[in-house]
Enzyme design. Structure first.
Site, PDB file in Angstrom:
ATOM      1  N   ARG A 103       1.571   1.712  -5.978  1.00 24.53           N
ATOM      2  CA  ARG A 103       1.781   0.718  -4.926  1.00 24.53           C
ATOM      3  C   ARG A 103       0.513  -0.069  -4.600  1.00 24.53           C
ATOM      4  O   ARG A 103       0.561  -1.078  -3.882  1.00 24.53           O
ATOM      5  CB  ARG A 103       2.262   1.404  -3.647  1.00 24.53           C
ATOM      6  CG  ARG A 103       3.556   2.156  -3.815  1.00 24.53           C
ATOM      7  CD  ARG A 103       3.931   2.832  -2.525  1.00 24.53           C
ATOM      8  NE  ARG A 103       4.255   1.856  -1.498  1.00 24.53           N
ATOM      9  CZ  ARG A 103       5.456   1.344  -1.314  1.00 24.53           C
ATOM     10  NH1 ARG A 103       6.446   1.701  -2.075  1.00 24.53           N
ATOM     11  NH2 ARG A 103       5.678   0.472  -0.362  1.00 24.53           N
ATOM     12  N   HIS A 118       9.095 -30.288 -26.723  1.00 23.02           N
ATOM     13  CA  HIS A 118       8.891 -31.219 -25.602  1.00 23.02           C
ATOM     14  C   HIS A 118       7.562 -30.965 -24.889  1.00 23.02           C
ATOM     15  O   HIS A 118       7.392 -31.386 -23.745  1.00 23.02           O
ATOM     16  CB  HIS A 118      10.060 -31.102 -24.615  1.00 23.02           C
ATOM     17  CG  HIS A 118      11.374 -31.467 -25.221  1.00 23.02           C
ATOM     18  ND1 HIS A 118      11.687 -32.756 -25.576  1.00 23.02           N
ATOM     19  CD2 HIS A 118      12.437 -30.709 -25.585  1.00 23.02           C
ATOM     20  CE1 HIS A 118      12.901 -32.781 -26.119  1.00 23.02           C
ATOM     21  NE2 HIS A 118      13.374 -31.551 -26.142  1.00 23.02           N
ATOM     22  N   LYS A 155       5.520  -9.370 -19.456  1.00 21.10           N
ATOM     23  CA  LYS A 155       4.982  -8.032 -19.742  1.00 21.10           C
ATOM     24  C   LYS A 155       3.571  -8.143 -20.299  1.00 21.10           C
ATOM     25  O   LYS A 155       2.678  -7.417 -19.907  1.00 21.10           O
ATOM     26  CB  LYS A 155       5.852  -7.269 -20.765  1.00 21.10           C
ATOM     27  CG  LYS A 155       7.176  -6.753 -20.295  1.00 21.10           C
ATOM     28  CD  LYS A 155       7.111  -5.605 -19.321  1.00 21.10           C
ATOM     29  CE  LYS A 155       6.989  -6.075 -17.905  1.00 21.10           C
ATOM     30  NZ  LYS A 155       8.159  -6.387 -17.145  1.00 21.10           N
ATOM     31  N   ASN A 202       0.795   0.030   6.066  1.00 20.14           N
ATOM     32  CA  ASN A 202       1.263  -0.741   4.912  1.00 20.14           C
ATOM     33  C   ASN A 202       2.048  -1.919   5.464  1.00 20.14           C
ATOM     34  O   ASN A 202       2.981  -1.724   6.241  1.00 20.14           O
ATOM     35  CB  ASN A 202       2.165   0.134   4.026  1.00 20.14           C
ATOM     36  CG  ASN A 202       2.936  -0.682   3.011  1.00 20.14           C
ATOM     37  OD1 ASN A 202       2.449  -1.709   2.529  1.00 20.14           O
ATOM     38  ND2 ASN A 202       4.137  -0.245   2.675  1.00 20.14           N
ATOM     39  N   GLY A 203       1.670  -3.137   5.082  1.00 22.68           N
ATOM     40  CA  GLY A 203       2.380  -4.321   5.587  1.00 22.68           C
ATOM     41  C   GLY A 203       1.389  -5.395   5.985  1.00 22.68           C
ATOM     42  O   GLY A 203       0.218  -5.340   5.583  1.00 22.68           O
ATOM     43  N   CYS A 235       0.853  -1.176   0.000  1.00 19.14           N
ATOM     44  CA  CYS A 235       0.000   0.000   0.000  1.00 19.14           C
ATOM     45  C   CYS A 235       0.895   1.233   0.000  1.00 19.14           C
ATOM     46  O   CYS A 235       2.096   1.135   0.235  1.00 19.14           O
ATOM     47  CB  CYS A 235      -0.865   0.005   1.246  1.00 19.14           C
ATOM     48  SG  CYS A 235      -1.769  -1.527   1.464  1.00 19.14           S
ATOM     49  N   LYS A 246       3.324  -2.180  -7.517  1.00 12.43           N
ATOM     50  CA  LYS A 246       4.696  -1.977  -7.949  1.00 12.43           C
ATOM     51  C   LYS A 246       5.694  -2.613  -7.006  1.00 12.43           C
ATOM     52  O   LYS A 246       6.681  -3.207  -7.418  1.00 12.43           O
ATOM     53  CB  LYS A 246       4.959  -0.475  -8.046  1.00 12.43           C
ATOM     54  CG  LYS A 246       6.324  -0.109  -8.574  1.00 12.43           C
ATOM     55  CD  LYS A 246       6.396  -0.333 -10.044  1.00 12.43           C
ATOM     56  CE  LYS A 246       7.748  -0.082 -10.620  1.00 12.43           C
ATOM     57  NZ  LYS A 246       7.906  -0.779 -11.899  1.00 12.43           N
ATOM     58  N   GLU A 275      10.644 -12.547 -20.202  1.00 15.55           N
ATOM     59  CA  GLU A 275      10.285 -11.179 -19.827  1.00 15.55           C
ATOM     60  C   GLU A 275       9.187 -10.622 -20.745  1.00 15.55           C
ATOM     61  O   GLU A 275       8.256  -9.959 -20.294  1.00 15.55           O
ATOM     62  CB  GLU A 275      11.554 -10.309 -19.847  1.00 15.55           C
ATOM     63  CG  GLU A 275      11.369  -8.838 -19.574  1.00 15.55           C
ATOM     64  CD  GLU A 275      10.728  -8.503 -18.223  1.00 15.55           C
ATOM     65  OE1 GLU A 275      10.557  -9.399 -17.393  1.00 15.55           O
ATOM     66  OE2 GLU A 275      10.357  -7.334 -18.047  1.00 15.55           O
ATOM     67  N   GLU A 326       1.020  -9.270 -17.614  1.00  8.73           N
ATOM     68  CA  GLU A 326       0.766  -8.279 -16.570  1.00  8.73           C
ATOM     69  C   GLU A 326      -0.212  -7.198 -17.008  1.00  8.73           C
ATOM     70  O   GLU A 326      -1.066  -6.805 -16.234  1.00  8.73           O
ATOM     71  CB  GLU A 326       2.078  -7.562 -16.193  1.00  8.73           C
ATOM     72  CG  GLU A 326       2.976  -8.364 -15.315  1.00  8.73           C
ATOM     73  CD  GLU A 326       4.135  -7.512 -14.816  1.00  8.73           C
ATOM     74  OE1 GLU A 326       4.953  -7.088 -15.657  1.00  8.73           O
ATOM     75  OE2 GLU A 326       4.225  -7.285 -13.613  1.00  8.73           O
ATOM     76  N   TRP A 343      -3.653  -1.946  -1.397  1.00  8.32           N
ATOM     77  CA  TRP A 343      -3.571  -3.181  -2.174  1.00  8.32           C
ATOM     78  C   TRP A 343      -3.962  -4.266  -1.184  1.00  8.32           C
ATOM     79  O   TRP A 343      -3.205  -4.579  -0.256  1.00  8.32           O
ATOM     80  CB  TRP A 343      -2.147  -3.381  -2.677  1.00  8.32           C
ATOM     81  CG  TRP A 343      -1.978  -4.554  -3.583  1.00  8.32           C
ATOM     82  CD1 TRP A 343      -2.165  -4.581  -4.931  1.00  8.32           C
ATOM     83  CD2 TRP A 343      -1.570  -5.874  -3.212  1.00  8.32           C
ATOM     84  NE1 TRP A 343      -1.910  -5.837  -5.414  1.00  8.32           N
ATOM     85  CE2 TRP A 343      -1.543  -6.651  -4.391  1.00  8.32           C
ATOM     86  CE3 TRP A 343      -1.236  -6.494  -2.006  1.00  8.32           C
ATOM     87  CZ2 TRP A 343      -1.191  -8.008  -4.401  1.00  8.32           C
ATOM     88  CZ3 TRP A 343      -0.892  -7.845  -2.010  1.00  8.32           C
ATOM     89  CH2 TRP A 343      -0.866  -8.578  -3.200  1.00  8.32           C
TER      90      TRP A 343
HETATM   91  O1  M6R Z   1      11.101  -4.295  -7.056  1.00 12.28           O
HETATM   92  P1  M6R Z   1      11.542  -5.653  -7.527  1.00 12.28           P
HETATM   93  O2  M6R Z   1      12.422  -5.592  -8.719  1.00 12.28           O
HETATM   94  O3  M6R Z   1      12.168  -6.460  -6.411  1.00 12.28           O
HETATM   95  O4  M6R Z   1      10.212  -6.382  -7.924  1.00 12.28           O
HETATM   96  C1  M6R Z   1      10.187  -7.717  -8.331  1.00 12.28           C
HETATM   97  C2  M6R Z   1       8.898  -8.052  -9.029  1.00 12.28           C
HETATM   98  O5  M6R Z   1       7.817  -7.862  -8.165  1.00 12.28           O
HETATM   99  C3  M6R Z   1       8.691  -7.183 -10.269  1.00 12.28           C
HETATM  100  O6  M6R Z   1       9.763  -7.289 -11.145  1.00 12.28           O
HETATM  101  C4  M6R Z   1       7.393  -7.566 -10.994  1.00 12.28           C
HETATM  102  O7  M6R Z   1       7.517  -8.831 -11.561  1.00 12.28           O
HETATM  103  C5  M6R Z   1       7.084  -6.488 -12.025  1.00 12.28           C
HETATM  104  N1  M6R Z   1       5.709  -6.138 -11.952  1.00 12.28           N
HETATM  105  C6  M6R Z   1       7.447  -6.859 -13.401  1.00 12.28           C
HETATM  106  O8  M6R Z   1       6.986  -6.000 -14.369  1.00 12.28           O
END
Ligand code: M6R
Length: 615
Positions: free
Chosen positions: A27, A511, A492, A101-102, A2, A610, A488, A495, A75
């Protein structure tokens, strides 16, 4: 996950808090709320399900006066997103309001005790337990808020960054942190700002204090900042200068932060290399390597711990370090590593990679590595975050704040740092010939220019994107250094467009995943000219034979692939090991444009946040 923000000073708090929430919305964004103490000492709390804009709409016409307040963007972890579960939470008497937050791990036990004492709860969150506990301790022991928070937090197990208002003492905010970030900004007129990161503060002051785990702070108007630890002993807060420009926090004419951040990459990589690669482009100097040369050069093994996109960067780092430095490398999901009882030797070097520097799993993996005696090296973007403070040394990637939830420039920044690190260690270990080292450094310096060329494919990709909005599944294939790029690219797309996508080493397709291929299955293949090019061509043939539709990323001048693939995207040539820095760009753009075509909120995809500060 959060975002929390607070202000106490002479100005109207509400606009500062709303702007702060907007900056922290990356966040979490399933509900938001604000608490303000007005001139008549009323404690007004407003909460709304949805985004910060929904909260603003809800607050219209309401009393938003007062120059002290706290606010939160959520969140959800415990309890669905709703205005009831949104923060701030009131104490039973309505005297206190708290944001958190936590995650409070022992909230059930604490709640049971409080309920047994007749305290009624209004939400199903773990957070509410904190405000009820603090008030209960204040009342039953006749303590002030600052003291009661110290007593209460000694009973709490878990992660928290909290801020609390007391309507009976409207000239103070009490805040505290344990395993969740919290920054206090020191204004010029005895005013204070607080936030989960420096972005809501940067506009008002450049003097900040990053609270440490166990710190409890009293922000009293016109007074200096007081900080104590959980035992009540005074701590001396270290004031730091922050260097974040407003431009870095705004969209600068782009429709989304993600697109801005994709286009910023050439400039970001120049920033990342500036001061580290000399003007003759033939030598890399990383101060972290100079300071800890012996430890790093003598590493028996490297273990990379990271999550998500940072883990993909780690997979590229593995190939770089193994091939250039001849040191064995393992790449671990931090979330698995922390619970796996791994074998760690004192002469292992653990590299923790994280954009935010606050990822709970990565922090736990660092702690585990350190307690086993390993040397821990951090690669991080967020200045002053927890990871750089908990690693023995490290390198900042210096790509500026990344706001879009889908990581783009941080990924290429991480890979750039890994390139520089591998080359530096290889040079120190004499596992690379001098002329090869120089050639590679010179090529690395040319990468931003080549990225600019790769970005020219944007319009072509924008035209292609609508074709793929129908897809339910996509496959991304690559080999060698391009295999993590495929992973990656798939991440993307998943997400931000919510299309299911898988990344695979191209040769592994036969496979299993080949069974999925039909005319409805787009296959994105990274088929740049390298030693495995011919093998990738064969893999594409296999896809074509089953009716799959192929989009190939190829090296400029490749005529063979133009005949084979349905669409090709041309990329500038570079050395194989730097290819991920170039090939990632069209895949980022592709995910972006597909998501935009599907009408998705690219910067704030559903269910994500994030910075993942919970397990
Ligand atoms: O802040 P970080 O790089 O430790 O975060 C790791 C992952 O949570 C982060 O890379 C996540 O997969 C992203 N949303 C990717 O776009």
């Amino acid at each position: 996950m959060c975002g929390i923000v607070g202000y106490i000073g002479q100005r109207k708090a509400y606009p500062i808090l709303i702007k702060g929430l907007q900056r922290l919305e990356y966040r979490g964004y399933d509900s938001a709320g604000v608490a303000l103490i007005d001139e008549q000492q009323h404690l007004n709390v407003y909460k709304a399900k949805g985004k910060v804009a929904d909260l603003e709409a809800y607050c219209e016409g309401k009393d938003t006066g007062g120059s002290v307040g706290i606010a939160h963007t959520r969140w959800a972890t415990h309890g669905e997103p709703s205005s009831q579960n949104a923060h701030p939470h009131y104490s039973a008497s309505g005297r206190l309001a708290l944001i958190h937050n936590g995650i409070i791990e022992n909230y059930a036990t604490l709640k049971e005790n409080l309920v047994a004492r007749g305290i009624a709860f209004r939400s199903v969150t773990d957070s509410e337990v904190l405000v009820q506990l603090v008030e209960y301790i204040m009342v039953s022991n006749g303590l002030e808020l600052y003291e009661a928070v110290q007593v209460a937090l000694r009973q709490v197990i878990g992660a928290y960054a909290i801020a609390i208002l007391d309507r009976e003492h409207p000239s103070q905010i009490v805040c505290a942190r344990q395993s969740s970030p919290l920054v206090v900004g020191l204004g010029a007129e005895g005013d204070f700002y607080l936030a989960s990161d420096a972005s809501p503060i940067a506009e008002y002051t450049d003097r900040v204090v990053y609270l440490n785990d166990g710190d409890i702070a009293l922000l009293r108007l016109g007074d200096e900042l007081h900080v104590v630890n959980l035992s009540g002993e005074a701590r001396h807060p270290k004031v730091k200068q922050i260097d974040v420009t407003l431009g870095q926090l705004e969209k600068g004419g782009y429709p989304y932060f993600m697109l801005k951040e994709i286009f910023e990459q050439p400039a970001c990589l120049r920033d990342c290399m500036r001061g580290r690669i000399n003007v003759d482009a033939d030598r890399i100097t990383l101060s972290a390597v100079i300071d800890y040369r012996d430890k790093l050069v003598a590493a028996r093994r490297v273990i990379i711990v990271a999550c998500g996109t940072s883990w993909h960067a780690g997979l590229i780092g593995k190939q770089l370090i193994e091939s250039l430095c001849r040191i064995p490398v393992e790449v671990e999901y931090a979330s698995e590593f922390r619970y796996r009882d791994p074998v760690i030797y004192p002469d292992d070097v653990v590299i923790a990679i994280s954009q935010s520097g606050e990822t709970a799993d990565t922090l736990a993996a660092i702690e585990q590595a350190r307690s086993a005696g390993a040397f821990v090296f951090g690669i991080c973007n967020a200045i002053g975050a927890s990871i750089p403070r908990q690693t023995q040394t490290g390198v900042y990637i210096h790509v500026g704040p990344e706001i879009g939830v889908a990581s783009t420039k941080a990924f290429t920044g991480q890979v750039t740092v890994l390139c520089m690190l591998a080359l530096t260690l290889a040079n120190e270990r004499r596992t690379i010939a001098g002329d090869v080292y120089k050639e590679m450094v010179a090529e690395l310096v040319r990468i931003p220019e080549k990225m600019e060329l790769a970005l020219k494919a944007n319009e072509q990709i924008e035209r292609l994107a609508p074709i793929f909005t129908y897809a339910h599944n996509c496959l991304y294939l690559g080999r060698g250094y391009n295999y993590p790029v495929a992973l990656e690219g798939a991440l993307k797309l998943k997400e931000i467009s919510y299309i299911h996508a898988e990344g695979y080493p191209a040769a592994e397709m036969k496979h299993g995943p080949i069974a999925l291929i039909d005319s409805e299955m787009p296959v994105f293949v990274i088929a740049t000219r390298d030693k495995l090019y011919d093998k990738v061509v064969s893999n594409i043939e296999e896809v074509r034979a089953r009716g799959g539709r192929v989009v190939a990323l190829v090296t400029e001048g490749d005529t063979q692939m133009a005949k084979l693939a349905d669409h090709i995207i041309c990329l500038p040539d570079t050395m194989e090991c730097f290819q991920p820095l170039i090939a990632s760009i069209p895949l980022q753009l592709l995910a972006y444009h597909i998501a935009v075509c599907k009408g998705k909120d690219v910067d704030r995809p559903r269910n994500l946040a994030k910075s993942v500060t919970v397990e």
